[in-house]
Design a protein around this motif. Sequence first.
Motif, short mmCIF file in Angstrom:
data_model
loop_
_atom_site.label_atom_id
_atom_site.label_comp_id
_atom_site.label_asym_id
_atom_site.label_seq_id
_atom_site.Cartn_x
_atom_site.Cartn_y
_atom_site.Cartn_z
N ASN A 9 57.32 -30.28 -74.91
CA ASN A 9 56.45 -29.14 -74.65
C ASN A 9 55.14 -29.36 -75.41
O ASN A 9 55.10 -29.22 -76.64
CB ASN A 9 57.13 -27.84 -75.09
CG ASN A 9 56.32 -26.62 -74.74
OD1 ASN A 9 55.10 -26.68 -74.65
ND2 ASN A 9 56.99 -25.51 -74.56
N SER A 12 53.70 -26.40 -77.68
CA SER A 12 54.29 -26.19 -79.01
C SER A 12 54.37 -27.47 -79.82
O SER A 12 54.70 -27.44 -81.00
CB SER A 12 55.70 -25.59 -78.88
OG SER A 12 56.58 -26.51 -78.26
N ARG A 14 56.58 -29.73 -79.52
CA ARG A 14 57.99 -29.90 -79.86
C ARG A 14 58.78 -30.29 -78.63
O ARG A 14 58.38 -30.00 -77.51
CB ARG A 14 58.60 -28.58 -80.38
CG ARG A 14 58.04 -28.11 -81.67
CD ARG A 14 58.81 -26.89 -82.16
NE ARG A 14 58.40 -26.55 -83.49
CZ ARG A 14 58.85 -27.12 -84.60
NH1 ARG A 14 59.74 -28.08 -84.52
NH2 ARG A 14 58.42 -26.76 -85.78
N ASP A 16 61.86 -29.56 -76.24
CA ASP A 16 62.42 -28.29 -75.80
C ASP A 16 63.50 -28.58 -74.76
O ASP A 16 63.68 -29.72 -74.35
CB ASP A 16 61.32 -27.41 -75.20
CG ASP A 16 61.62 -25.93 -75.27
OD1 ASP A 16 62.80 -25.55 -75.45
OD2 ASP A 16 60.68 -25.14 -75.12
N PRO A 24 63.28 -21.76 -70.79
CA PRO A 24 63.25 -22.73 -71.87
C PRO A 24 64.01 -22.23 -73.10
O PRO A 24 64.21 -21.02 -73.28
CB PRO A 24 61.77 -22.86 -72.19
CG PRO A 24 61.24 -21.49 -71.89
CD PRO A 24 62.04 -20.99 -70.71
N TYR A 25 64.41 -23.16 -73.95
CA TYR A 25 65.06 -22.82 -75.22
C TYR A 25 64.05 -22.16 -76.15
O TYR A 25 64.36 -21.23 -76.85
CB TYR A 25 65.64 -24.09 -75.84
CG TYR A 25 66.32 -23.88 -77.17
CD1 TYR A 25 67.61 -23.35 -77.24
CD2 TYR A 25 65.69 -24.23 -78.36
CE1 TYR A 25 68.23 -23.18 -78.45
CE2 TYR A 25 66.32 -24.06 -79.57
CZ TYR A 25 67.59 -23.53 -79.62
OH TYR A 25 68.23 -23.35 -80.83
N GLY A 26 62.83 -22.70 -76.17
CA GLY A 26 61.79 -22.11 -77.01
C GLY A 26 61.30 -23.04 -78.10
O GLY A 26 60.57 -22.63 -78.99
N GLY A 27 61.68 -24.31 -78.05
CA GLY A 27 61.22 -25.29 -79.03
C GLY A 27 62.32 -25.66 -80.01
O GLY A 27 62.87 -24.79 -80.66
N LEU A 28 62.63 -26.94 -80.08
CA LEU A 28 63.67 -27.42 -80.99
C LEU A 28 63.09 -27.70 -82.36
O LEU A 28 61.92 -28.04 -82.50
CB LEU A 28 64.31 -28.69 -80.42
CG LEU A 28 65.07 -28.48 -79.11
CD1 LEU A 28 65.44 -29.82 -78.48
CD2 LEU A 28 66.31 -27.64 -79.33
#
Length: 70
Positions: A9, A12, A14, A16, A24-28
């Motif tokens: 992503n 971000s 990051r 994801d 989406p998960y929202g960023g790992l």
Amino acid sequence: MQQGVLFFNGQSDRMDILFENGGPYGGLHCGTAMEVLVNGEWIPTRIECADDWYLVGILRESLSGLQVKI
């Protein structure tokens, strides 16, 4: 556990996960545990970042597109 596909992503900066439902998960974050599908087998791992993102114990040139469960 939810299943999806890893992607980078750029917003971000990051890795994801895009889940099967389209969300989406929202960023790992470093240390996030997951399972990754490699050669038809689910392998437990965690994501880390040094010069680039990598999965501990998984040798891959690119993480994008890998199927994961988290």
